[in-house]
Design a protein around this motif. Sequence first.
Motif, PDB file in Angstrom:
ATOM      1  N   SER A 100     -58.152   9.850  -3.062  1.00 32.55           N
ATOM      2  CA  SER A 100     -59.041  11.008  -3.103  1.00 32.55           C
ATOM      3  C   SER A 100     -58.759  11.900  -1.889  1.00 32.55           C
ATOM      4  CB  SER A 100     -60.491  10.536  -3.056  1.00 32.55           C
ATOM      5  OG  SER A 100     -60.781  10.025  -1.764  1.00 32.55           O
ATOM      6  N   GLY A 101     -59.349  13.081  -1.890  1.00 32.48           N
ATOM      7  CA  GLY A 101     -59.105  14.036  -0.805  1.00 32.48           C
ATOM      8  C   GLY A 101     -59.392  13.465   0.581  1.00 32.48           C
ATOM      9  N   GLY A 102     -60.522  12.793   0.717  1.00 31.69           N
ATOM     10  CA  GLY A 102     -60.894  12.246   2.011  1.00 31.69           C
ATOM     11  C   GLY A 102     -59.937  11.142   2.446  1.00 31.69           C
ATOM     12  N   GLN A 103     -59.549  10.293   1.480  1.00 33.09           N
ATOM     13  CA  GLN A 103     -58.607   9.213   1.804  1.00 33.09           C
ATOM     14  C   GLN A 103     -57.256   9.769   2.197  1.00 33.09           C
ATOM     15  OE1 GLN A 103     -58.941   7.196  -1.975  1.00 33.09           O
ATOM     16  NE2 GLN A 103     -60.044   5.499  -1.031  1.00 33.09           N
ATOM     17  N   ARG A 104     -56.850  10.865   1.535  1.00 34.68           N
ATOM     18  CA  ARG A 104     -55.580  11.483   1.879  1.00 34.68           C
ATOM     19  C   ARG A 104     -55.604  11.998   3.306  1.00 34.68           C
ATOM     20  NH1 ARG A 104     -52.615  14.354  -1.954  1.00 34.68           N
ATOM     21  NH2 ARG A 104     -52.697  13.372  -3.978  1.00 34.68           N
ATOM     22  N   GLN A 105     -56.753  12.569   3.694  1.00 40.01           N
ATOM     23  CA  GLN A 105     -56.830  13.080   5.053  1.00 40.01           C
ATOM     24  C   GLN A 105     -56.749  11.919   6.042  1.00 40.01           C
ATOM     25  OE1 GLN A 105     -55.808  15.655   5.356  1.00 40.01           O
ATOM     26  NE2 GLN A 105     -57.020  17.281   6.223  1.00 40.01           N
ATOM     27  N   ARG A 106     -57.298  10.777   5.675  1.00 38.03           N
ATOM     28  CA  ARG A 106     -57.168   9.579   6.532  1.00 38.03           C
ATOM     29  C   ARG A 106     -55.701   9.167   6.629  1.00 38.03           C
ATOM     30  NH1 ARG A 106     -62.128   6.751   7.237  1.00 38.03           N
ATOM     31  NH2 ARG A 106     -63.797   7.736   6.051  1.00 38.03           N
ATOM     32  N   LEU A 107     -54.992   9.247   5.510  1.00 39.23           N
ATOM     33  CA  LEU A 107     -53.561   8.924   5.530  1.00 39.23           C
ATOM     34  C   LEU A 107     -52.819   9.857   6.474  1.00 39.23           C
ATOM     35  CD1 LEU A 107     -52.161   8.312   1.929  1.00 39.23           C
ATOM     36  CD2 LEU A 107     -52.083   6.814   3.908  1.00 39.23           C
ATOM     37  N   GLY A 108     -53.146  11.145   6.386  1.00 40.21           N
ATOM     38  CA  GLY A 108     -52.512  12.127   7.263  1.00 40.21           C
ATOM     39  C   GLY A 108     -52.786  11.812   8.728  1.00 40.21           C
ATOM     40  N   ILE A 109     -53.982  11.331   9.013  1.00 34.70           N
ATOM     41  CA  ILE A 109     -54.320  10.970  10.389  1.00 34.70           C
ATOM     42  C   ILE A 109     -53.529   9.729  10.810  1.00 34.70           C
ATOM     43  CG2 ILE A 109     -56.194  10.164  11.893  1.00 34.70           C
ATOM     44  CD1 ILE A 109     -58.074  11.964  10.213  1.00 34.70           C
ATOM     45  N   ALA A 110     -53.405   8.767   9.900  1.00 31.88           N
ATOM     46  CA  ALA A 110     -52.626   7.560  10.212  1.00 31.88           C
ATOM     47  C   ALA A 110     -51.180   7.929  10.530  1.00 31.88           C
ATOM     48  CB  ALA A 110     -52.687   6.579   9.042  1.00 31.88           C
ATOM     49  N   ARG A 111     -50.626   8.850   9.755  1.00 34.76           N
ATOM     50  CA  ARG A 111     -49.248   9.286  10.009  1.00 34.76           C
ATOM     51  C   ARG A 111     -49.136   9.926  11.400  1.00 34.76           C
ATOM     52  NH1 ARG A 111     -46.961  13.488   5.871  1.00 34.76           N
ATOM     53  NH2 ARG A 111     -48.802  14.629   6.550  1.00 34.76           N
ATOM     54  N   ALA A 112     -50.131  10.752  11.737  1.00 30.71           N
ATOM     55  CA  ALA A 112     -50.087  11.418  13.035  1.00 30.71           C
ATOM     56  C   ALA A 112     -50.245  10.419  14.180  1.00 30.71           C
ATOM     57  CB  ALA A 112     -51.185  12.481  13.112  1.00 30.71           C
ATOM     58  N   LEU A 113     -50.990   9.327  13.916  1.00 27.20           N
ATOM     59  CA  LEU A 113     -51.225   8.331  14.965  1.00 27.20           C
ATOM     60  C   LEU A 113     -50.032   7.412  15.179  1.00 27.20           C
ATOM     61  CD1 LEU A 113     -54.785   6.915  14.257  1.00 27.20           C
ATOM     62  CD2 LEU A 113     -54.080   8.371  16.142  1.00 27.20           C
ATOM     63  N   ALA A 114     -49.154   7.344  14.174  1.00 29.74           N
ATOM     64  CA  ALA A 114     -48.115   6.311  14.172  1.00 29.74           C
ATOM     65  C   ALA A 114     -47.321   6.271  15.473  1.00 29.74           C
ATOM     66  CB  ALA A 114     -47.189   6.518  12.979  1.00 29.74           C
ATOM     67  N   LEU A 115     -47.046   7.422  16.050  1.00 33.63           N
ATOM     68  CA  LEU A 115     -46.198   7.453  17.239  1.00 33.63           C
ATOM     69  C   LEU A 115     -47.005   7.456  18.531  1.00 33.63           C
ATOM     70  CD1 LEU A 115     -43.597  10.036  15.925  1.00 33.63           C
ATOM     71  CD2 LEU A 115     -43.275   7.585  16.198  1.00 33.63           C
ATOM     72  N   ASP A 116     -48.312   7.199  18.407  1.00 32.91           N
ATOM     73  CA  ASP A 116     -49.167   7.171  19.574  1.00 32.91           C
ATOM     74  C   ASP A 116     -49.047   8.437  20.411  1.00 32.91           C
ATOM     75  OD1 ASP A 116     -51.107   5.591  20.646  1.00 32.91           O
ATOM     76  OD2 ASP A 116     -49.793   3.827  20.594  1.00 32.91           O
ATOM     77  N   PRO A 117     -49.295   9.594  19.801  1.00 38.62           N
ATOM     78  CA  PRO A 117     -49.081  10.850  20.520  1.00 38.62           C
ATOM     79  C   PRO A 117     -50.197  11.115  21.519  1.00 38.62           C
ATOM     80  CG  PRO A 117     -50.065  11.304  18.401  1.00 38.62           C
ATOM     81  CD  PRO A 117     -49.867   9.805  18.464  1.00 38.62           C
ATOM     82  N   GLY A 118     -49.890  11.930  22.514  1.00 40.72           N
ATOM     83  CA  GLY A 118     -50.908  12.333  23.468  1.00 40.72           C
ATOM     84  C   GLY A 118     -51.698  13.533  22.967  1.00 40.72           C
ATOM     85  N   LEU A 119     -51.107  14.244  21.997  1.00 37.81           N
ATOM     86  CA  LEU A 119     -51.753  15.455  21.483  1.00 37.81           C
ATOM     87  C   LEU A 119     -51.665  15.471  19.956  1.00 37.81           C
ATOM     88  CD1 LEU A 119     -52.842  18.452  21.880  1.00 37.81           C
ATOM     89  CD2 LEU A 119     -50.454  19.142  21.720  1.00 37.81           C
ATOM     90  N   ILE A 120     -52.776  15.795  19.312  1.00 37.58           N
ATOM     91  CA  ILE A 120     -52.741  16.028  17.872  1.00 37.58           C
ATOM     92  C   ILE A 120     -53.242  17.442  17.625  1.00 37.58           C
ATOM     93  CG2 ILE A 120     -53.798  15.445  15.644  1.00 37.58           C
ATOM     94  CD1 ILE A 120     -53.625  12.542  16.361  1.00 37.58           C
ATOM     95  N   VAL A 121     -52.437  18.206  16.907  1.00 38.09           N
ATOM     96  CA  VAL A 121     -52.853  19.532  16.483  1.00 38.09           C
ATOM     97  C   VAL A 121     -53.494  19.365  15.113  1.00 38.09           C
ATOM     98  CG1 VAL A 121     -52.094  21.830  15.810  1.00 38.09           C
ATOM     99  CG2 VAL A 121     -51.013  20.684  17.752  1.00 38.09           C
ATOM    100  N   ALA A 122     -54.792  19.629  15.020  1.00 37.90           N
ATOM    101  CA  ALA A 122     -55.506  19.489  13.753  1.00 37.90           C
ATOM    102  C   ALA A 122     -55.773  20.888  13.223  1.00 37.90           C
ATOM    103  CB  ALA A 122     -56.799  18.725  13.950  1.00 37.90           C
ATOM    104  N   ASP A 123     -55.010  21.285  12.198  1.00 41.21           N
ATOM    105  CA  ASP A 123     -55.112  22.647  11.678  1.00 41.21           C
ATOM    106  C   ASP A 123     -56.067  22.675  10.490  1.00 41.21           C
ATOM    107  OD1 ASP A 123     -54.784  25.241  10.950  1.00 41.21           O
ATOM    108  OD2 ASP A 123     -52.713  25.064  10.288  1.00 41.21           O
ATOM    109  N   GLU A 124     -57.279  23.106  10.711  1.00 44.06           N
ATOM    110  CA  GLU A 124     -58.311  23.137   9.671  1.00 44.06           C
ATOM    111  C   GLU A 124     -58.375  21.787   8.961  1.00 44.06           C
ATOM    112  OE1 GLU A 124     -60.340  25.640   9.119  1.00 44.06           O
ATOM    113  OE2 GLU A 124     -59.359  27.498   9.716  1.00 44.06           O
ATOM    114  N   ALA A 125     -58.367  20.718   9.758  1.00 43.79           N
ATOM    115  CA  ALA A 125     -58.188  19.385   9.178  1.00 43.79           C
ATOM    116  C   ALA A 125     -59.352  18.935   8.302  1.00 43.79           C
ATOM    117  CB  ALA A 125     -57.962  18.371  10.296  1.00 43.79           C
ATOM    118  N   VAL A 126     -60.514  19.542   8.449  1.00 46.08           N
ATOM    119  CA  VAL A 126     -61.630  19.095   7.607  1.00 46.08           C
ATOM    120  C   VAL A 126     -62.136  20.208   6.684  1.00 46.08           C
ATOM    121  CG1 VAL A 126     -62.393  17.325   9.226  1.00 46.08           C
ATOM    122  CG2 VAL A 126     -63.355  19.611   9.378  1.00 46.08           C
ATOM    123  N   SER A 127     -61.475  21.359   6.698  1.00 51.32           N
ATOM    124  CA  SER A 127     -61.997  22.507   5.944  1.00 51.32           C
ATOM    125  C   SER A 127     -61.973  22.300   4.443  1.00 51.32           C
ATOM    126  CB  SER A 127     -61.188  23.762   6.264  1.00 51.32           C
ATOM    127  OG  SER A 127     -61.093  23.922   7.636  1.00 51.32           O
TER     128      SER A 127
END
Lengths: 333, 275, 322
Positions: free
Chosen positions: C157-184
Amino acid sequence: MRAGAEPILSVEDLHTHFFTQDGVTRAVDGVSFTVAAGETLGIVGESGCGKSVTALSIMRLLPPGLGRSVGGSVRFGGRDLLTLDEAEMRRIRGDRIAMVFQEPMTSLNPVLTVGEQIAEAVMIHQGKSRHDAWARAEEMLTLVRIPDAARRVGDYPHQFSGGMRQRVMIAMALSCHPQLLIADEPTTALDVTIQAQILKLMLELKGRIGAAILMITHDLGVVAETCQRVIVMYAGRKVEEASVLDLFDRPLHPYTRGLMASIPRRRPGAPRTRRLQEIPGMVPSLREPLSGCPFAPRCPLATARCTAEAPPLEQHGAGHVVACWEAGRIGVS
Amino acid sequence: MTLRRFGRRNPTIVIGALLLLLVTAAAIAAPLIAGDPLLITPVDRLLPPSEKYWLGTDHLGRDVYARAVFGARISLLVGVAVAAVSVVVGLGIGLAAGYWRQVDAVVMRFMDGMMAIPAILLAIALVSLNRASVFIVVVAISLPEIPRVVRLVRSVVLTVREMPYIEAAVSGGSRGRKIVIRHILPSTVAPLIVQATYIAASAILIEAGLSFLGAGVPPEIPTWGNMIASSRLFVARAPWTIFAPGTLLALVVLAVNLVGDGLRDLLDVRLARRM
Amino acid sequence: MTEPVVAVQGLQKYFPVQRGILRRTVATVRAVDGVTLAIAPGETLCLVGESGCGKSTVGRLILRLMQPTGGRILLRGTDVTTLGEAAMRPHRRHAQMVFQDPYASLNPRLTAGMIVGEPLENYDDMAGADRRAKVAALLERVGLRAEAMHKYAFEFSGGQRQRLGIARALALDPGLIVADEAVSALDVSVQAQVLNLLMDLQEERGIAYLFISHDLGVVEHIGHRIAVMYLGQIVELAPKATIFAAPLHPYTEALIAAAPIPDPRARTERIVLEGDIPSAMNPPSGCRFHTRCPIAVARCRTEAPLLRQVAAGHAVACHLRP
């Protein structure tokens, strides 16, 4: 509020289904409500709750061959719209009932000037001459405050910005002085400062033209700003209905309460918490028949009875109805 | 989904595929089900269909049935080969041109030039330079098809490369080649399958046309085009000589197109439902 | 002061507008025109503004998904403004992105495991089993089941997909995440789930967010500092409490006033900004906001105001305020 006023629209036990390869989706599952002359009724809910399908069912604009209203009635002007033939329906649509959509670009014809489009509606429905209809088009564009209307009446839709296009849509919708204006997420695609302009304009014109508005939105902020009464929909059903003040002061359905608690919006003076309240889980599939209350799987108050038996809509105070077995408990706390 | 349900929903694919299967099976089993297509029996010239010669004989007394069955081999071979060659070459060029801007400018102008060459003229030129052979025919028909495939692939790449999931792959550190192969290539498969069927159908027709003009496969080899060409002088006296290859040609092309149309609808619906 | 995870100075991005068969450049869109900001570790800086203000472009420039026209980008102190693709690669892992559209941002032909595992495959030479374990841990951290890695993106579902997108962004343990209208694009109830997740992750891992949004309610909830953009420029930058309690720029005021408040008793007659957002192709002269500004004077039409510090951490670009 307007309890005494004669309703101009009365929807009774509406059922609308979508027939797809994968089965039947019960998009609207027994919804009833009325709209009184000149009032603004909001229908609020999240995507897939059936609010837009309700509007399309009233307008008889469901995708042919896919969606069909299979039960209930939609009474307007003494007739049941669901039983009218297409020609009679066309006479009502755009004349007595008009609609404004979320994306104005898709509902305007790109190869006709906006003046032609407004004038055509006026000519068809009101039998005016081309000259008079054109004058009306210009007058409507002035009314929705499009600067330099006399010149812009000859422009094509793509020459307008998003906000201006929505003004054109409103001008077109109101050009025949409808009794009812259905606005389906009219400001969702717009920027906040433009949204504020459009909402202000709609409320002003409503007063001038005397139309009732059925405001369909996912945004409780828009509801609070514009509506007198509100219906909350969930999984194709009406779960709560109340006056706007009552709904915000005393939300009774756990879903309504959850929705309100999960908005991060600014409420002056409201206490601030770091965590937003979530509604766990997600909306149920409308393909399988639902037993019991559709919200039960996500509800913090659900009991065995909720999963077994669908709660009926019950009165809890003047004009406030709720479909929840536990509403009494909530009302007290 | 059961086979029967699939058939009821996609009748065009099933009908087309069955026809093609039948013709392919006959082509493969040709030596078993038909006699020698090259055998000349001068006494049996221009005989109408009979017990011995099911579809009659031609002006040299050759068995029309045998020649038609063996001719299917050439037609199908040319259809499949042209589709394979033009799709594989076009896919490679199209992916590169769509993804890497520098490649694009050069390659696409070259492709525009190639599109201006008619297959028939190219084949006649190539055949007059070399000896006529199936290989030359395949090359001659494939070359002008390549730019069409390139354009198709490139347009898919240009759409897909704007998708946010490509940006996500870039910021996740994926290199260009990986992005093209993993994220873009799969999107081209569906339209390419459909395109390949249309290319195959037109290749079969062009091959027949080339043979008819004498610019294709050597005349002694049985192909439908050659058969039609050699019987055109005797049509009035022996219409059966042209009936068999003509009908087969039309049927096979129809079958391939039916499959192509069916696949297009099927793959489109799949994509639409997935969205 | 600790070193910022990202700092940009005078960032510019101009897009040429080309017409005709000769692709002549007939105009320039100044999508981003001189943006300066810095984000500290563990901080959320929100970029707010209306469509066309350049906020998404700033995010993409910082991640070097676009090449800036001018200015400098420093990722963890390193100037990456002009690095080529190969030289940029080692820096990419420190800054990741979460996208607006939960559908278009996940390749529908890949499984969740492949999507989340792709960055790991690129940077950490992890063997199959290790990578699977890491992906499973990431999925569980964002509230999905580990078995979900075998499902295709379109099955969520849409919400689960956004969680997947967050997991992908977290994978490399970044210091910065750019969230572009991530919940709109999410419904409010699901939006609350995702916002809570983002804030929990920040607390846990000290991630900094550049949170790009048009929704002031969301921004007020998640942000530490707010930068308001209008037509490619920052017009006001201040800590959250200051922006909402005492905004200085008339545009900030108007934005705050325009957002509908979910309280029917708060209905009041309020300032509604007149007019349309001008095009970034021909931005107004002087102060770009003067065409819609309720307090503009003659000077605003001719002279562009500079973004200047008016109090600790509070900068505003207006001739008349404070």
